[in-house]
Design an enzyme around this catalytic site. Structure first.
Site, PDB file in Angstrom:
ATOM      1  N   TYR A  30       0.846  -1.197   0.023  1.00  0.00           N
ATOM      2  CA  TYR A  30       0.139   0.028   0.069  1.00  0.00           C
ATOM      3  C   TYR A  30       1.150   1.209  -0.206  1.00  0.00           C
ATOM      4  CZ  TYR A  30      -2.979   3.793   1.534  1.00  0.00           C
ATOM      5  OH  TYR A  30      -3.736   4.944   1.691  1.00  0.00           O
ATOM      6  N   GLU A  44      -3.248   7.563  -3.888  1.00  0.00           N
ATOM      7  CA  GLU A  44      -3.163   6.489  -3.312  1.00  0.00           C
ATOM      8  C   GLU A  44      -2.874   5.418  -4.583  1.00  0.00           C
ATOM      9  OE1 GLU A  44      -5.754   4.817   0.113  1.00  0.00           O
ATOM     10  OE2 GLU A  44      -6.828   4.308  -1.979  1.00  0.00           O
TER      11      GLU A  44
END
Ligand code: ADP
Ligand code: MG
Length: 395
Positions: free
Chosen positions: A117, A205
């Site tokens: 992530y 993101e």
């Protein structure tokens, strides 16, 4: 302003980082052709909407169809595309109503060794951007943050100087990168951070950021949003805006220079000044009501703006009463009442209207309201106004 995954990936590729090869498609024919273009082995067909969770999301019309799907032939690519294009995808981020898929992005399928992530946001406490990384990629990061926050590594960085080499090393050690992956990260991470700062992003993101079998770092998903207040200095980015993804009333308000946010309640609010708008909403709630919107007409509301504001408020079928709360500071109250009465005629009110005015020339303004003969309820102060507007609903 949010943009689509394929647009975000194009921008990131321009900034020097690796993204999979992909083709933007608007029809099932294009999707089948894209499969062949990409080399005809494994491809991924991805719904383009301004929301995440597409892989686990399903279509309303085809409950078995995911929003991101792996395909192994042109025929399979086409069949999936036919079930996706023009249909409504529901994910944990879209709400029950879902979002219509108008564009598909067909990508080469990658050999994924590890899913990480990566997220960059502006941290108000740190007073700048912060890079966050976790080995728990590909899944909902909100869950990781709630249950195992120690698995998210944070590095606040300076927007001008960028991410420092020691910060890259910190993250690499924590993520357990090998030498080859560290070398990659030494270029990749500062590039993504520079992209964030250079474009005045509010969020970037990459979930997942993948490590391939040959130790390359590749952006597999990209969710990017820009700070609306900085867009004036990034004119080319405005072309990436997709108005069909945004709330229609909010788009309309933006065009009229109004700050409007649609909410769930039934009391429409028209207020001058953001702070006053917030306190108005608080007072409505305190007295048992629910605001239908936040609307700040700004400092110099004229007839056109007030008319447009009323039209936008009344276009929401949930609205059962309207509260106007104006403080006449620079603007005089009588000028506002003039605008209000003209707009009232133009719009054709069908729900109760409560008006609270305070400030310069307020007495004259109240007299004008009373003399107008219109069915407008005048309030003396904020509490009175909130009580009266909530009262109209139970009457
Ligand atoms: P979302 O976050 O909206 O569900 P993603 O783009 O993250 O969408 O895709 C969901 C999952 O699909 C990823 O976690 C990854 O496992 C897989 N995936 C996406 N793109 C590719 C690709 N190009 N190659 C291989 N797998 C992919
Ligand atoms: Mg994702």
């Amino acid at each position: 302003m949010k943009i689509h995954e394929y647009q975000g990936k194009q921008l990131l590729a321009d900034a020097g980082v690796r993204v999979p090869r992909g083709v933007v498609c608007k029809s099932a024919d294009e999707v089948a052709a894209a499969y062949e273009t990409l080399g005809g082995s494994i491809a991924v067909v991805k719904s383009q909407i301004h929301a995440g969770g597409r892989g686990k999301g399903r279509f309303k019309e085809f409950p078995e169809q995911p929003g991101v799907v792996l395909v192994k032939s042109a025929a399979e690519a086409r069949e999936n595309a036919e079930r996706m294009l023009g249909q409504t995808l529901v994910t944990i981020q879209t709400g029950d109503e879902g979002k219509q898929v108008n564009t598909l992005f067909v990508e080469e399928g990658l050999q994924i060794a590890r899913e990480l992530y990566l997220g960059i946001v502006v941290d108000r406490e740190a007073g700048g951007p912060v890079l966050m990384m976790s080995s728990e990629g590909g899944m909902e990061i909100e869950e990781v943050a709630a249950n195992t926050p120690e698995k998210i590594f944070r590095e606040p960085f300076d927007a001008d100087y960028g991410l420092m080499p020691y910060q890259v090393r910190n993250l690499c050690f924590k993520l357990g990168f090998n030498a080859a992956q560290m070398k990659q990260a030494g270029k990749f991470l500062p590039q993504v951070c520079k992209f964030f700062a250079d474009n005045d992003c509010s969020m970037a993101e990459v979930n997942p950021l993948v490590v391939t079998a040959d130790d390359e770092l590749v952006v597999l998903d990209a969710k990017i949003a820009f700070d609306d207040n900085a867009l004036f200095r990034h004119k080319p980015l405005l072309e990436l805006r997709d108005l069909s993804e945004e709330d229609a009333a909010e788009v309309r308000a933006g065009a009229a220079g109004l700050s409007y946010v649609n909410l769930d309640g039934n009391i429409g609010c028209l207020v001058n000044g953001a702070g006053l708008a917030m306190s108005t909403m608080d007072l409505i709630k305190l007295h048992g009501g629910e605001p239908a919107n936040f609307l700040d007409v700004g400092g110099g509301a004229n007839v056109d703006q007030v008319t447009e504001a009323f039209k936008i408020i009344l276009s929401d079928s949930n609205v059962k009463a309207v509260l106007v709360n104006i403080f006449g500071g620079i603007m005089k109250c009588d000028t506002i009442v003039e605008a209000l009465l003209t707009s009232y005629e133009k719009v054709g009110f069908t729900v109760p209207l409560v008006v609270r005015l305070e400030g310069t020339n307020v007495d004259k303004a109240r007299e004008m309201l009373a003399a107008s003969g219109r069915d407008i309820v005048s309030a003396t102060d904020l509490t009175d106004a909130a009580k009266k507007v909530v009262g109209t609903l139970s009457a």
